[in-house]
Design a protein around this motif. Structure first.
Motif, PDB file in Angstrom:
ATOM      1  N   LEU A 100      10.454  11.437  30.295  1.00 61.60           N
ATOM      2  CA  LEU A 100       9.559  11.986  31.308  1.00 61.60           C
ATOM      3  C   LEU A 100       8.879  13.257  30.817  1.00 61.60           C
ATOM      4  O   LEU A 100       9.495  14.099  30.180  1.00 61.60           O
ATOM      5  CB  LEU A 100      10.332  12.309  32.602  1.00 61.60           C
ATOM      6  N   ASP A 101       7.601  13.384  31.151  1.00 63.58           N
ATOM      7  CA  ASP A 101       6.831  14.615  30.959  1.00 63.58           C
ATOM      8  C   ASP A 101       6.407  15.070  32.355  1.00 63.58           C
ATOM      9  O   ASP A 101       5.435  14.563  32.918  1.00 63.58           O
ATOM     10  CB  ASP A 101       5.614  14.336  30.073  1.00 63.58           C
ATOM     11  N   VAL A 102       7.164  16.002  32.936  1.00 59.82           N
ATOM     12  CA  VAL A 102       6.964  16.411  34.331  1.00 59.82           C
ATOM     13  C   VAL A 102       6.081  17.654  34.379  1.00 59.82           C
ATOM     14  O   VAL A 102       6.378  18.667  33.722  1.00 59.82           O
ATOM     15  CB  VAL A 102       8.309  16.683  35.031  1.00 59.82           C
ATOM     16  N   ARG A 103       5.013  17.575  35.163  1.00 61.54           N
ATOM     17  CA  ARG A 103       4.074  18.692  35.326  1.00 61.54           C
ATOM     18  C   ARG A 103       4.010  19.056  36.815  1.00 61.54           C
ATOM     19  O   ARG A 103       3.197  18.500  37.566  1.00 61.54           O
ATOM     20  CB  ARG A 103       2.698  18.309  34.782  1.00 61.54           C
ATOM     21  N   PRO A 104       4.886  19.938  37.258  1.00 63.00           N
ATOM     22  CA  PRO A 104       5.033  20.176  38.707  1.00 63.00           C
ATOM     23  C   PRO A 104       3.891  20.965  39.306  1.00 63.00           C
ATOM     24  O   PRO A 104       3.274  21.802  38.656  1.00 63.00           O
ATOM     25  CB  PRO A 104       6.337  20.970  38.784  1.00 63.00           C
ATOM     26  N   GLY A 105       3.635  20.674  40.564  1.00 68.58           N
ATOM     27  CA  GLY A 105       2.778  21.520  41.382  1.00 68.58           C
ATOM     28  C   GLY A 105       3.658  22.431  42.220  1.00 68.58           C
ATOM     29  O   GLY A 105       4.851  22.593  41.951  1.00 68.58           O
ATOM     30  N   VAL A 106       3.090  23.022  43.249  1.00 62.56           N
ATOM     31  CA  VAL A 106       3.840  23.878  44.167  1.00 62.56           C
ATOM     32  C   VAL A 106       4.449  22.999  45.249  1.00 62.56           C
ATOM     33  O   VAL A 106       3.751  22.201  45.869  1.00 62.56           O
ATOM     34  CB  VAL A 106       2.918  24.943  44.800  1.00 62.56           C
ATOM     35  N   SER A 107       5.746  23.124  45.465  1.00 66.24           N
ATOM     36  CA  SER A 107       6.389  22.307  46.493  1.00 66.24           C
ATOM     37  C   SER A 107       5.854  22.673  47.867  1.00 66.24           C
ATOM     38  O   SER A 107       5.417  23.808  48.117  1.00 66.24           O
ATOM     39  CB  SER A 107       7.907  22.498  46.457  1.00 66.24           C
ATOM     40  N   SER A 108       5.906  21.703  48.771  1.00 66.52           N
ATOM     41  CA  SER A 108       5.455  21.954  50.135  1.00 66.52           C
ATOM     42  C   SER A 108       6.302  23.026  50.799  1.00 66.52           C
ATOM     43  O   SER A 108       5.809  23.793  51.637  1.00 66.52           O
ATOM     44  CB  SER A 108       5.495  20.658  50.952  1.00 66.52           C
ATOM     45  N   VAL A 109       7.572  23.113  50.444  1.00 67.77           N
ATOM     46  CA  VAL A 109       8.449  24.131  51.027  1.00 67.77           C
ATOM     47  C   VAL A 109       8.000  25.528  50.600  1.00 67.77           C
ATOM     48  O   VAL A 109       7.847  26.441  51.423  1.00 67.77           O
ATOM     49  CB  VAL A 109       9.908  23.884  50.625  1.00 67.77           C
ATOM     50  N   ALA A 110       7.760  25.695  49.292  1.00 74.42           N
ATOM     51  CA  ALA A 110       7.297  26.996  48.799  1.00 74.42           C
ATOM     52  C   ALA A 110       5.959  27.364  49.425  1.00 74.42           C
ATOM     53  O   ALA A 110       5.732  28.508  49.822  1.00 74.42           O
ATOM     54  CB  ALA A 110       7.184  26.960  47.278  1.00 74.42           C
ATOM     55  N   ALA A 111       5.058  26.375  49.540  1.00 75.63           N
ATOM     56  CA  ALA A 111       3.739  26.653  50.117  1.00 75.63           C
ATOM     57  C   ALA A 111       3.848  27.038  51.583  1.00 75.63           C
ATOM     58  O   ALA A 111       3.174  27.970  52.051  1.00 75.63           O
ATOM     59  CB  ALA A 111       2.842  25.425  49.958  1.00 75.63           C
ATOM     60  N   ALA A 112       4.706  26.348  52.338  1.00 76.29           N
ATOM     61  CA  ALA A 112       4.836  26.647  53.768  1.00 76.29           C
ATOM     62  C   ALA A 112       5.392  28.048  53.991  1.00 76.29           C
ATOM     63  O   ALA A 112       4.889  28.805  54.841  1.00 76.29           O
ATOM     64  CB  ALA A 112       5.736  25.604  54.439  1.00 76.29           C
ATOM     65  N   PHE A 113       6.420  28.419  53.234  1.00 77.54           N
ATOM     66  CA  PHE A 113       6.965  29.771  53.387  1.00 77.54           C
ATOM     67  C   PHE A 113       5.941  30.818  52.951  1.00 77.54           C
ATOM     68  O   PHE A 113       5.867  31.905  53.532  1.00 77.54           O
ATOM     69  CB  PHE A 113       8.269  29.915  52.616  1.00 77.54           C
ATOM     70  N   ALA A 114       5.147  30.494  51.934  1.00 80.18           N
ATOM     71  CA  ALA A 114       4.102  31.427  51.511  1.00 80.18           C
ATOM     72  C   ALA A 114       3.074  31.632  52.622  1.00 80.18           C
ATOM     73  O   ALA A 114       2.604  32.765  52.849  1.00 80.18           O
ATOM     74  CB  ALA A 114       3.422  30.905  50.245  1.00 80.18           C
ATOM     75  N   ARG A 115       2.746  30.550  53.332  1.00 83.43           N
ATOM     76  CA  ARG A 115       1.739  30.662  54.391  1.00 83.43           C
ATOM     77  C   ARG A 115       2.211  31.570  55.530  1.00 83.43           C
ATOM     78  O   ARG A 115       1.386  32.185  56.209  1.00 83.43           O
ATOM     79  CB  ARG A 115       1.393  29.282  54.961  1.00 83.43           C
ATOM     80  N   VAL A 116       3.524  31.643  55.756  1.00 81.60           N
ATOM     81  CA  VAL A 116       4.024  32.486  56.850  1.00 81.60           C
ATOM     82  C   VAL A 116       4.582  33.813  56.336  1.00 81.60           C
ATOM     83  O   VAL A 116       5.129  34.600  57.108  1.00 81.60           O
ATOM     84  CB  VAL A 116       5.096  31.747  57.687  1.00 81.60           C
ATOM     85  N   GLY A 117       4.437  34.066  55.034  1.00 84.57           N
ATOM     86  CA  GLY A 117       4.808  35.358  54.475  1.00 84.57           C
ATOM     87  C   GLY A 117       6.291  35.642  54.441  1.00 84.57           C
ATOM     88  O   GLY A 117       6.710  36.800  54.571  1.00 84.57           O
ATOM     89  N   LEU A 118       7.109  34.607  54.224  1.00 87.77           N
ATOM     90  CA  LEU A 118       8.558  34.795  54.173  1.00 87.77           C
ATOM     91  C   LEU A 118       9.117  34.359  52.827  1.00 87.77           C
ATOM     92  O   LEU A 118       8.664  33.368  52.239  1.00 87.77           O
ATOM     93  CB  LEU A 118       9.244  33.970  55.270  1.00 87.77           C
ATOM     94  N   PRO A 119      10.148  35.063  52.326  1.00 83.46           N
ATOM     95  CA  PRO A 119      10.857  34.565  51.147  1.00 83.46           C
ATOM     96  C   PRO A 119      11.675  33.339  51.540  1.00 83.46           C
ATOM     97  O   PRO A 119      12.028  33.158  52.716  1.00 83.46           O
ATOM     98  CB  PRO A 119      11.780  35.734  50.767  1.00 83.46           C
ATOM     99  N   TRP A 120      11.998  32.502  50.557  1.00 85.59           N
ATOM    100  CA  TRP A 120      12.770  31.312  50.917  1.00 85.59           C
ATOM    101  C   TRP A 120      13.953  31.075  49.992  1.00 85.59           C
ATOM    102  O   TRP A 120      14.538  29.992  49.971  1.00 85.59           O
ATOM    103  CB  TRP A 120      11.867  30.084  50.997  1.00 85.59           C
ATOM    104  N   ASP A 121      14.369  32.140  49.263  1.00 90.58           N
ATOM    105  CA  ASP A 121      15.544  31.959  48.412  1.00 90.58           C
ATOM    106  C   ASP A 121      16.827  31.794  49.210  1.00 90.58           C
ATOM    107  O   ASP A 121      17.843  31.344  48.685  1.00 90.58           O
ATOM    108  CB  ASP A 121      15.686  33.134  47.420  1.00 90.58           C
ATOM    109  N   ASP A 122      16.789  32.149  50.506  1.00 90.52           N
ATOM    110  CA  ASP A 122      17.964  31.986  51.349  1.00 90.52           C
ATOM    111  C   ASP A 122      17.803  30.861  52.362  1.00 90.52           C
ATOM    112  O   ASP A 122      18.599  30.733  53.290  1.00 90.52           O
ATOM    113  CB  ASP A 122      18.273  33.297  52.090  1.00 90.52           C
TER     114      ASP A 122
END
Length: 421
Positions: A91-113
């Motif tokens: 496999l040659d995986v070329r990731p985009g931004v996950s929907s989870v990361a994008a959603a938390f970014a849209r609401v201005g919250l960290p999501w490491d927890d």
């Protein structure tokens, strides 16, 4: 080599990745949006098996294959299935931004927890229980398990939770990020563009600085001392009994546990500390208040229902994974019977009176549970004058439990998951 390309949610279109592809696999919207070679074979993802077989043929013929996926395909995505079938070295995986990361970014919250749970092709109840137990959850949705269904399950039993519904992430001019209550989510038709739903307790959504990502580590200990809880006249499940009860209940993240006849709520609070969603049933107003106070003191969420079992159990909705029954009274066999017939995995009963043991065992067995139990007789170290120590005997308690046999449990899971989805 199979090139796996993450698209959407902020990922730049990788035209070079598909330029000379002989086979392109992806969702219909991915294939329609990509500029594909006219000669490329195209397979719309539905059931995985035909797509995987086509990819295998393409590899055997040493032709280039491309898989288009949403966001980061290694995060609850197709990379797992491809690695299992072909091996990660293919496999040659070329990731985009996950929907989870994008959603938390849209609401201005960290999501490491944050806790991330998938309801796509899985029973919704697990996601619901995680949302009830944790203050910051991302739910990956699917058909029959979208914002409306999640909201309906959480309405009235989720404290002050807010749902953030993120739709069409990465679509120019088409993104929608909306904050709603669970009841508001349940009342709407959200269509098919939903990417992810965040379930947040606004008071705790920011969280503290973390060293390790993911849900918080479990408690350093359990079977806490009685003085860790507010209680009345020593009416509390003693820690020796609670330790074995917790071992037989097995509370964990994604589970739903009932504490029936909760008293101080010590068992309910301990189950919540171990990650389960918990409902405590208590008949007295001051007892219900005490359970709430103990849950708040330990920083966990416990849904308190004031009422008398077994009647109060009828309105509790989803069946529990495990149930603890404390207290006694003439209705104990009926309470145990009602709990045992709904429990998916186990029922644990604490009994002080010897004459109630046979009736509890019959109730557990009649519901199809394999019954066992012990008499717990403990003596604690107690000081005496002169710097010496004696043993102080605690009141003996029978702890009985019934466990649903694995074959019966699996049959119930298949039936209930069919309903959930």
């Amino acid at each position: 080599m199979i090139t796996v390309v993450g698209t959407g949610t902020g990922a730049a279109y990788d035209a070079a990745a598909v330029a000379d592809a002989a086979l392109v696999v992806g969702g219909r919207r991915h294939l329609e949006a990509a500029r594909l070679p006219e000669t490329a074979e195209r397979i719309v993802l539905g059931p995985l098996a035909p797509a995987l077989d086509a990819l295998a043929r393409c590899l055997a013929e040493e032709r280039r294959a491309v898989v288009l996926a949403s966001g980061d395909p290694g995060f609850f995505g197709i990379v797992r299935a491809l690695s299992e079938r072909f091996g990660p070295q293919r496999l040659d995986v070329r990731p985009g931004v996950s929907s989870v990361a994008a959603a938390f970014a849209r609401v201005g919250l960290p999501w490491d927890d944050a806790v991330v749970v998938s309801a796509h092709g899985r029973a919704l109840r697990t996601a619901v229980n995680v949302c009830r137990a944790r203050p910051k959850v991302a739910v990956l949705t699917g058909p029959g398990a979208g914002p409306a269904e999640l909201g309906a399950a959480l309405a009235g039993a989720s404290g002050d939770r807010v749902l953030v519904v993120a739709s069409a992430l990465g679509a120019p001019g088409g993104e929608r990020v909306e904050r709603v209550t669970p009841a508001e989510a349940a009342a709407r038709d959200w269509g098919t563009a939903v990417n992810v739903v965040l379930c947040l307790d606004p008071a705790r959504a920011l969280g503290a600085m973390r060293t390790a990502a993911g849900p918080p580590a479990g408690p350093a200990g359990w079977a806490l001392a009685e003085d860790a809880f507010a209680h009345r006249d020593s009416m509390i499940t003693k820690f020796e009994v609670r330790a074995l009860a917790l071992a037989r209940l097995g509370p964990r993240l994604g589970d739903l546990v009932w504490d029936v006849g909760a008293g101080s709520g010590s068992v309910a609070v301990e189950c919540a500390r171990l990650g389960a969603a918990v409902v405590a049933v208590e008949k007295t107003p001051d007892g219900a208040d005490r359970v709430r106070a103990n849950a708040a003191a330990h920083g966990v969420d416990v849904t308190v229902v004031r009422g008398t079992a077994p009647g109060a159990l009828a309105g509790l909705g989803d069946d529990p994974d495990a149930v603890f029954v404390g207290g006694g009274g003439r209705d104990l066999p009926a309470v145990v019977d009602a709990c045992a017939r709904r429990a998916r995995r186990a029922v644990v009963v604490a009994v002080a009176a010897l004459d109630r043991v046979p009736r509890v065992r019959r109730a557990l067995s009649a519901a199809g549970l394999a019954c066992d139990g012990v008499l717990l007789q403990s003596s604690r170290l107690a000081p005496l004058p002169g710097d010496v120590t004696r043993l102080a005997a605690a009141n003996p308690v029978f702890l009985l439990w019934g466990v649903r046999p694995p074959a019966t449990r699996e049959a119930r899971e298949v039936r209930y998951e069919g309903v959930d989805q």
